[in-house]
Motif scaffolding. Structure first.
Motif, mmCIF file in Angstrom:
data_model
loop_
_atom_site.group_PDB
_atom_site.id
_atom_site.type_symbol
_atom_site.label_atom_id
_atom_site.label_comp_id
_atom_site.label_asym_id
_atom_site.label_seq_id
_atom_site.Cartn_x
_atom_site.Cartn_y
_atom_site.Cartn_z
ATOM 1 N N THR A 155 -19.732 49.187 2.040
ATOM 2 C CA THR A 155 -20.782 48.995 1.045
ATOM 3 C C THR A 155 -22.114 48.694 1.721
ATOM 4 O OG1 THR A 155 -19.225 48.255 -0.633
ATOM 5 C CG2 THR A 155 -21.494 47.570 -0.920
ATOM 6 N N ASP A 174 -19.751 54.568 -4.353
ATOM 7 C CA ASP A 174 -19.061 53.423 -3.765
ATOM 8 C C ASP A 174 -17.789 53.134 -4.558
ATOM 9 O OD1 ASP A 174 -18.296 51.192 -2.397
ATOM 10 O OD2 ASP A 174 -20.168 50.093 -2.650
ATOM 11 N N GLU A 175 -16.687 53.641 -4.091
ATOM 12 C CA GLU A 175 -15.377 53.470 -4.745
ATOM 13 C C GLU A 175 -15.437 53.813 -6.233
ATOM 14 O OE1 GLU A 175 -12.727 50.878 -3.349
ATOM 15 O OE2 GLU A 175 -13.878 50.085 -1.680
HETATM 16 MG MG LIG Z 1 -17.411 47.622 -0.727
#
Ligand SMILES: [Mg+2]
Ligand SMILES: Nc1ncnc2c1ncn2[C@@H]1O[C@H](COP(=O)(O)OP(=O)(O)OP(=O)(O)O)[C@@H](O)[C@H]1O
Ligand SMILES: Nc1ncnc2c1ncn2[C@@H]1O[C@H](COP(=O)(O)OP(=O)(O)OP(=O)(O)O)[C@@H](O)[C@H]1O
Ligand SMILES: [Mg+2]
Lengths: 379, 326
Positions: A77, A236-237
């Motif tokens: 991240t 991000d995911e």
């Molecule tokens: Mg992360």
């Protein structure tokens, strides 16, 4: 599908031979470093730092999907947010939409500058002026904000990233209106266009986020990011919190958008199967460093870093067999506050030799496009 | 006699707008040493099932009075609170999906685990704290000797989840209800925790109900599998049979939608299940999966199928109607 076309390359004046061409990379990242200050507890001042990124370098080409995997807390991240300067990295270069020549020229300038023993004020000024024009990380705030519209971010949590008091149509078009991409009276037609693109019904226009399921909210997030016609999106995911049935819908949507609009992605995830499937190439991070990078298929068939092998072996699979107990599984992730001197993975590594304790291996090319940071792999 | 026998479990929530049937007519049994996986999409009733087994449903929720949960022959649902307290935590323990449900924010982790040991096993304080530290170490919490003194807020989500596992196994329960105990974890830590749970089952003769939405985790781990959809059992099979070939079209579709390691986008398009789970107050007539099912035929949209027995397996789908096959 009547969808907006992204035309970054067509807008470029062909007579200007310094403009990025099709073959030039979209994003080049060099030596990105981010050390978070550790919060001082009580009255004690702490000089300790969390070494979240310790010199990350990679390239994303136009329309390409780069996957980023690694254990929780390894800096994925931080990498994604640093690129967009949602977190300000400490140092490093982020070249966005630059020709290979421009990048080479500046890297040379930087090398020359760094070799100066005691640069004069004017030399410093000259260098930082040059840097402010080419390194997105060093752009002055105003230019940064403008450029950043071409870079977007899709968050992991489809529940918390939408304003609950705003109607979906407004959520999608707020930024394009604010930045003058569209006129304010066009918001409705624009919103409808993007709702259609992400496969949501027209009725969604005037509804609120709570009226949608997790998968639908992630579609809204994607529509919002894509409505700014970015050239690059950090995901991000984006599917981690979704069920498999919805996951494949979202992955297919991301692929459709990439094909349709030519958008490039940095796709952060911990599910290796998803990453191998979706991404053109994959980078593996461990403790703030990149340890391996290769095209998806190459990495899957020929993983060379012992940590990549561990990740692949520990991933649950449907094969009728119990989970493996691969070497290195039981080991501890090193503290990012006091990184070990040598290779960060060395304590868990079944292949470690003395050298690994002393020296940090650099990311080096093993074969074209396949880079590994491991002494043993390069033997 | 089975260790645990659940008969016609139905749990509803009486909401202001409507009544929500979270789980409906669920029956199954759990044997000694068995690992039973409860799987299904978000909202299908996995957590409510697990919570109901411990009678942990609060108003506006209610467990239907016809339901029975027989633990060693006695019905948990009709026990007094006092007797329930004795069983909870010592004989049947639970790893909650929501970490906040397990730990009191006001006390350090170690003392909370030690407290459980004191209540349920009569362990002396000093020793209980030592055991707590050992347990935290077992669930891979680094520097357990320091961490025992930490308060819940000082741990990351994944660490809390592991600490909960430590708390749940502390009293060596006969049955462990594990509600998504590895969802916030990395694959490597996940593999460690799965190994630890397997070890507990083997060493202490424990049985486990393992709740997850991750089918990949179950294969090679659980003995049996119960697939839920919209509050109903759709299929019950041994996990070997299920992963060889699911009976229910929904199970087949789920398996097809999982991206397998080593598939690439230039080879194959990911299979998607169209639509989404119907909200509980607007379930369709007939089979609740019919609107998404590509094997749906007329009867599916008219009448809800019962659970059919197919050898040792059970499936709720009209495709398996024996009368049709005659
Ligand atoms: Mg992360
Ligand atoms: N604002 C912050 N201040 C101090 N440390 C931070 C901050 N944000 C992140 N960190 C630390 O930096 C490291 C990298 O964090 P990051 O969020 O980038 O990891 P990640 O790879 O995205 O993990 P995950 O898979 O859990 O999302 C972690 O050790 C984290 O604790
Ligand atoms: N306390 C409650 N009040 C009202 N409704 C509830 C409550 N708890 C659960 N429900 C509802 O009961 C149904 C089943 O919920 P449950 O939590 O069992 O799902 P689940 O299968 O565990 O899902 P997940 O995978 O998201 O944890 C859902 O429709 C949910 O909204
Ligand atoms: Mg649940």
């Amino acid at each position: 599908m009547n969808s907006p076309k992204n035309t970054p390359l067509n807008k470029i004046d062909p007579s200007n031979n310094t403009a990025p061409q099709q073959g030039d990379p979209l994003l080049v990242v060099k030596d990105l470093i981010k050390h978070y200050p550790l919060k001082a507890s009580g009255f004690s001042f702490s000089k300790e730092k969390v070494h979240a990124l310790n010199g990350i370098s990679f390239t994303v080409n136009r329309g390409e999907i780069l996957g980023l995997v690694g254990e929780s807390g390894c800096g994925k991240t931080t990498t994604g947010r640093s690129l967009l300067r949602m977190i300000e990295p400490d140092s490093g270069q982020v070249y966005f939409n630059r020709t290979s020549q421009e990048i080479l020229d500046f890297e040379k300038k930087k090398e020359d500058f760094n070799s100066l023993i005691k640069p004069s004020n004017s030399e410093i000024k000259k260098f930082s002026n040059a840097e402010e024009r080419i390194n997105f990380r060093a752009f002055p705030k105003k230019e940064m904000r403008k450029e950043r519209l071409k870079l977007q971010y899709i968050f992991q949590d489809p529940y918390q990233s939408l304003n609950p008091k705003q109607q979906i149509g407004r959520i999608i078009t707020e930024a394009p209106v604010e930045h003058g991409h569209i006129k304010s009276n066009q918001w409705e037609s624009t919103a409808l266009k993007y709702l259609d693109l992400v496969g949501l019904p027209r009725e969604a226009l005037h509804k609120y986020p709570h009226e949608f399921s997790g998968g639908q909210r992630q579609r809204i997030n994607i529509a919002r990011a894509v409505a700014l016609q970015p050239e690059f999106i950090v995901c991000d995911e984006p599917v981690s919190s979704l069920d498999v049935s919805i996951q494949s819908q979202i992955l297919n949507l991301l692929l459709d958008i990439q094909k349709e609009l030519g958008t490039a992605y940095l796709f952060i995830a911990h599910n290796l199967s998803v990453v191998f499937y979706l991404c053109d190439k994959v980078a593996v991070m461990y403790a703030g460093n990149m340890v391996e990078e290769a095209p998806s298929r190459e990495l899957y068939n020929n993983p060379r870093h012992p940590y990549t092998e561990l990740l692949m072996a520990a991933a649950p699979k449907i094969d009728g067999k119990p989970l493996e107990n691969p070497p290195g599984l039981e080991g501890e992730v090193p503290s990012l506050i006091q990184l070990p001197r040598g290779c960060a993975f060395q304590a868990r590594c079944p292949l470690a030799i003395d050298k690994c304790k002393e020296e940090r291996p650099q990311l080096k090319e093993l074969s074209p496009n396949h880079r590994v940071a491991c002494f043993r792999a390069h033997e | 006699m089975s260790l645990l026998e659940v008969k016609n479990l139905t749990t509803r929530f009486n909401l202001l707008e409507h009544q929500l049937i979270a789980v409906e007519d669920i029956s199954f049994s759990l044997e000694e040493n068995e690992i039973l996986a409860v799987v299904g999409e978000s909202g299908c009733g996995k957590s409510v099932t697990a919570l109901s087994l411990m009678k942990l449903i609060e108003s506006p929720g209610e467990i239907d009075p016809q339901s029975q949960v027989l633990f060693q022959g006695q019905d948990i649902l009709s026990l007094s609170d006092e007797k329930l307290q004795k069983i909870r935590g010592s004989e049947i323990a639970m790893i909650f999906q929501e970490p906040a449900a397990s730990f009191n924010p006001l006390f350090p982790l170690g003392s909370q685990i030690a407290e459980a040991l004191k209540i349920h096993r009569g362990t002396a304080k000093e020793e209980a704290l030592k055991t707590a530290e050992h347990l935290l170490d077992q669930v891979r919490i680094a520097e357990a000797n320091r961490r025992v003194k930490d308060y819940p807020f000082q741990l990351s989500g994944g660490m809390l989840q592991r600490a909960m596992t430590a708390l749940a196994i502390s009293c060596e329960p006969q049955i462990l209800l594990a509600d998504e105990p590895t969802t916030a974890l990395d694959v490597t830590v996940q593999a460690q925790i799965i190994n630890l749970l397997k070890e507990q089952v083997r060493r202490y003769n424990m049985s486990m109900i393992f709740v997850t939405h991750d089918l990949e985790l179950i294969d090679g781990f659980a003995d049996n599998l119960m697939l839920l959809y919209a509050g109903r059992i759709f299929e019950k099979s041994s996990s070997v049979d299920f992963f060889k070939k699911p009976l229910h079209p929904y199970g087949e579709d789920l398996m097809k939608a999982i991206p397998r390691m080593g598939l690439f986008k230039d080879e194959i398009e990911l299979f998607t299940i169209k639509g989404q789970v119907p909200p509980s107050h607007r379930r369709p007539v007939g089979c609740t999966y019919a609107p998404r099912c590509n094997k749906c035929f007329k009867r599916c949209t008219q009448e809800e199928p019962p659970l059919f027995n197919i050898g040792e397996r059970q499936v709720r789908c009209w495709l398996y109607n024996k009368e049709d096959q005659k």
